[in-house]
Design a protein around this motif. Structure first.
Motif, PDB file in Angstrom:
ATOM      1  N   GLY A  97       0.821  -1.209   0.000  1.00 48.65           N
ATOM      2  CA  GLY A  97       0.000   0.000   0.000  1.00 48.65           C
ATOM      3  C   GLY A  97       0.855   1.258   0.000  1.00 48.65           C
ATOM      4  O   GLY A  97       0.528   2.239  -0.693  1.00 48.65           O
ATOM      5  N   SER A  98       1.955   1.232   0.755  1.00 45.60           N
ATOM      6  CA  SER A  98       2.867   2.381   0.798  1.00 45.60           C
ATOM      7  C   SER A  98       3.505   2.612  -0.566  1.00 45.60           C
ATOM      8  O   SER A  98       3.605   3.751  -1.038  1.00 45.60           O
ATOM      9  N   LEU A  99       3.922   1.524  -1.213  1.00 43.06           N
ATOM     10  CA  LEU A  99       4.514   1.639  -2.552  1.00 43.06           C
ATOM     11  C   LEU A  99       3.495   2.171  -3.563  1.00 43.06           C
ATOM     12  O   LEU A  99       3.832   2.971  -4.435  1.00 43.06           O
ATOM     13  N   ALA A 100       2.246   1.707  -3.428  1.00 41.67           N
ATOM     14  CA  ALA A 100       1.183   2.176  -4.334  1.00 41.67           C
ATOM     15  C   ALA A 100       0.972   3.681  -4.170  1.00 41.67           C
ATOM     16  O   ALA A 100       0.818   4.413  -5.164  1.00 41.67           O
ATOM     17  N   PHE A 101       0.987   4.168  -2.929  1.00 44.20           N
ATOM     18  CA  PHE A 101       0.828   5.607  -2.684  1.00 44.20           C
ATOM     19  C   PHE A 101       2.015   6.375  -3.258  1.00 44.20           C
ATOM     20  O   PHE A 101       1.851   7.445  -3.858  1.00 44.20           O
ATOM     21  N   ILE A 102       3.226   5.834  -3.079  1.00 45.28           N
ATOM     22  CA  ILE A 102       4.433   6.491  -3.582  1.00 45.28           C
ATOM     23  C   ILE A 102       4.377   6.633  -5.099  1.00 45.28           C
ATOM     24  O   ILE A 102       4.729   7.675  -5.650  1.00 45.28           O
ATOM     25  N   VAL A 103       3.901   5.586  -5.780  1.00 45.15           N
ATOM     26  CA  VAL A 103       3.836   5.605  -7.248  1.00 45.15           C
ATOM     27  C   VAL A 103       2.701   6.507  -7.742  1.00 45.15           C
ATOM     28  O   VAL A 103       2.905   7.394  -8.579  1.00 45.15           O
ATOM     29  N   VAL A 104       1.489   6.276  -7.217  1.00 46.12           N
ATOM     30  CA  VAL A 104       0.305   6.997  -7.720  1.00 46.12           C
ATOM     31  C   VAL A 104       0.226   8.416  -7.171  1.00 46.12           C
ATOM     32  O   VAL A 104       0.031   9.382  -7.932  1.00 46.12           O
ATOM     33  N   GLY A 105       0.371   8.548  -5.852  1.00 43.20           N
ATOM     34  CA  GLY A 105       0.233   9.860  -5.228  1.00 43.20           C
ATOM     35  C   GLY A 105       1.474  10.721  -5.348  1.00 43.20           C
ATOM     36  O   GLY A 105       1.447  11.803  -5.945  1.00 43.20           O
TER      37      GLY A 105
END
Length: 316
Positions: free
Chosen positions: A223-231
């Motif tokens: 989830g943290s990686l997803a936020f880093i990429v998308v957000g």
């Protein structure tokens, strides 16, 4: 209205960048992925997202000369900025790296004066001084700033220089491409910039990508990686172009000081730090600095004022 849009965009972008630091640290503490892998994931993920969105928009033809300019923009805004920072942090202490990042608005002001002939006013200098002082107080007062570095002297110097180069690179991008970014849509600009960046970074991260233990990542880390990429990458780079189009480089650069504020708030919420009067003063200094730089006159405003004064004198 356009300036307000620019301020909102830069505030949101730097807020998400501020959130990225503790989340990236959370992911990398597990040791399953390296900083270089996180950087490559950011670039690859954003590249894919920008290309997907561009397929649903009206196609824009980009000439060969502009593609070359976008390659240079990619080197400054992504490859050198993120690459130098990642390698630099590995050679110096986190506290030193955080302190050096406060130099970016100063570089933006100097470079804007050289390339765009923007005046260096008293308000700008005072605003940057306020912001830098507030950021330094936050960094030095945080729990990690006091930790001793185990990095050797020679490596630390090279690390500091690389982090400094990262700030100079990004400031150059803000200044040199201030007028160019209005030529194409943000999605056209970014799909090419991130494609170039991915090609440049892949040779350095290929082995780390193969060695990463992807199956061992927890849901929190994913989830943290997803936020880093998308957000913190895809959305942030959209917002930065909006800010770049509507704000002067020095004003846009001042929002860099929002990042330690956000990181500090997250640390307090996670119980890793505590709030005190020093942090309160730091936050006031940072936002006071942003206000002063925003209120300083641009080159166009100064020229208009001088013309108005001259016109009044001529009519006497």
């Amino acid at each position: 209205m356009q300036k307000l849009k620019g301020h909102g965009a830069m505030l949101c972008a730097n807020t998400m960048w501020g959130l990225m630091s503790p989340l990236a640290k959370l992911v990398m503490l597990g040791g399953l992925v390296t900083p270089l892998v996180v950087t490559d994931l950011r670039v690859f993920g954003a590249m894919v997202l920008f290309w997907i969105v561009s397929f649903f928009r009206k196609p824009e033809h980009v000439g060969h000369k502009d593609l070359a300019k976008l390659f240079v923009a990619s080197l400054l805004a992504i490859v050198f900025n993120q690459g130098c920072f990642i390698f630099g942090v590995g050679l110096t202490s986190p506290a030193d790296a955080s302190i050096i990042t406060t130099s970016m608005p100063l570089w933006a002001m100097v470079l804007a004066a050289i390339f765009l002939k923007e005046p260096i006013t008293g308000k700008k200098v005072l605003g940057i001084a306020f912001g830098a002082t507030g950021a330094l107080l936050l960094i030095m007062g945080s729990s990690h700033a006091g930790t001793s570095s185990t990095v050797s002297g020679d490596k630390s110097i090279w690390g500091d220089l690389l982090v400094l180069m990262a700030q100079l690179s990004y400031a150059l991008y803000l200044v040199l491409f201030k007028n160019f970014v209005g030529k194409y849509s943000v999605f056209t600009l970014m799909k090419w910039m991130f494609t170039y960046a991915f090609i440049c970074l892949l040779p350095f991260s290929y082995n780390d990508l193969l060695a990463a233990d992807w199956a061992g990542l927890s849901l929190m880390e994913i989830g943290s990686l997803a936020f880093i990429v998308v957000g913190s990458t895809f959305l942030c780079y959209i917002l930065v172009v909006v800010g770049q189009k509507n704000l002067r480089p020095t004003v846009a650069g001042m929002y860099n000081y929002v990042q330690p504020v956000v990181a500090c708030i997250v640390a307090i919420c996670w119980g890793m730090d505590s709030f005190n009067w020093v942090k309160g003063v730091s936050i006031l200094l940072i936002f006071g600095g942003v206000y002063l730089v925003t209120m300083s006159r641009s080159r166009a405003e100064l020229e208009a004022h001088e013309a108005s004064v001259k016109g009044t004198e001529d009519n006497r």
